[in-house]
Design a protein around this motif. Structure first.
Motif, PDB file in Angstrom:
ATOM      1  N   PHE A  94       0.843  -1.138   0.173  1.00 10.25           N
ATOM      2  CA  PHE A  94      -0.094  -0.136   0.013  1.00 10.25           C
ATOM      3  C   PHE A  94       0.844   1.364  -0.012  1.00 10.25           C
ATOM      4  N   ILE A  95       1.786   1.363   0.976  1.00  7.20           N
ATOM      5  CA  ILE A  95       2.793   2.452   1.077  1.00  7.20           C
ATOM      6  C   ILE A  95       3.543   2.657  -0.211  1.00  7.20           C
ATOM      7  N   ARG A  96       4.070   1.617  -0.784  1.00  5.64           N
ATOM      8  CA  ARG A  96       4.940   1.493  -2.072  1.00  5.64           C
ATOM      9  C   ARG A  96       4.006   2.015  -3.212  1.00  5.64           C
ATOM     10  N   THR A  97       2.890   1.778  -3.425  1.00  4.97           N
ATOM     11  CA  THR A  97       1.839   2.218  -4.409  1.00  4.97           C
ATOM     12  C   THR A  97       1.559   3.691  -4.182  1.00  4.97           C
ATOM     13  N   LYS A  98       1.585   4.385  -3.158  1.00  7.67           N
ATOM     14  CA  LYS A  98       1.310   5.591  -2.859  1.00  7.67           C
ATOM     15  C   LYS A  98       2.667   6.280  -3.073  1.00  7.67           C
ATOM     16  N   ILE A  99       3.585   5.694  -2.916  1.00  9.22           N
ATOM     17  CA  ILE A  99       4.929   6.564  -3.350  1.00  9.22           C
ATOM     18  C   ILE A  99       5.420   6.345  -4.582  1.00  9.22           C
TER      19      ILE A  99
END
Length: 258
Positions: free
Chosen positions: A52-57
């Motif tokens: 989830f965090i990687r997708t946002k970054i």
């Protein structure tokens, strides 16, 4: 400009992470151990959080690198790299202890410049932006600052000696017999130091993603952080964080004599 955009991104991230966490509680969470020798749990939520965090970054900063605990590194095209520990304190999470966190930080040329420690169960997060560090407790913002204590006999320490040889561990614990009060709250230990509730944190065998997001939170609150040889902490290893430079220098000298 880059740092300002990244700061805005990190400030908005806790609400998104907390909402994501609540949504994931609807489904079962799988748990397994990374090691057969010792219990080192990883959960399906660790991987889900990091994805989830990687997708946002990747959406907001497509040219930046990304390193994390659960997936392969993404190489940077611009000397900026994000570091992710999706659940710091997985054991605490598994046992239902609310001190686990999401750690996200940004480095430039391998120097950590901004960082976030988000605690979904505690409803608080710590954020370093604009050369200051803050706690957002129920999203109420307060600037934080470290302590000024320098007396080795009157300080509060949290320690965690992962895999340290027993004689070194015993020597440290004997020296600080009246000072070591707990054996780690994971990332929360460092945040409490930045908040002015502890004087030092001494740990061993940390990974880079364990510490990179916490470095600017500590430094911008007035504290010091390094490895035990007084080198930059970004690579992890044996880590010392203290509330001020005088205290840091004293404990570094002690650690060198172990």
């Amino acid at each position: 400009m880059k740092q300002k955009k990244a700061s805005i991104f990190l400030k908005k991230l806790p609400k998104l992470l907390n909402k994501f966490y609540i949504s994931r509680l609807q489904s079962s969470i799988k748990i397994k151990s990374k090691s057969k020798k010792i219990y080192n749990p990883v959960t399906s939520l660790d991987r889900a959080f990091e994805k989830f965090i990687r997708t946002k970054i990747n959406k907001s900063f497509p040219n930046d690198g990304v390193t994390g605990e659960e997936f392969k590194n993404k190489i940077s095209n611009n000397n900026f790299c994000w570091s992710i520990d999706p659940i710091d304190g997985t054991k605490a999470f598994v046992y239902g202890i609310p001190t686990w966190s999401n750690l996200v930080g940004l480095s430039n040329y391998n120097e950590s410049i901004i960082g976030l420690a988000n605690f979904p169960e505690l409803k608080r997060f710590y954020l370093s932006i604009d050369n200051n560090s803050y706690i957002y407790d129920n999203f109420k913002k307060k600037k934080i600052k470290t302590l000024n204590n320098t007396n080795l006999d009157k300080i509060k320490i949290i320690s965690n000696f992962h895999g340290l040889l027993n004689y070194k561990k015993n020597k440290l614990q004997k020296r600080f017999a009246n000072s070591i009060i707990f054996h780690s709250f994971d990332a929360l230990s460092y945040c409490l130091l930045a908040e002015g509730k502890l004087d030092a944190v001494i740990e061993t065998n940390l990974k880079s993603y364990d510490i990179i997001p916490l470095i600017p939170i500590i430094k911008n609150a007035g504290g010091c952080i390094s490895d035990w040889d007084n080198n930059n902490a970004e690579k992890g290893g044996n880590i010392l964080a203290t509330s001020n430079k005088k205290l840091h220098d004293k404990i570094i000298r002690l650690l060198k004599n172990l």
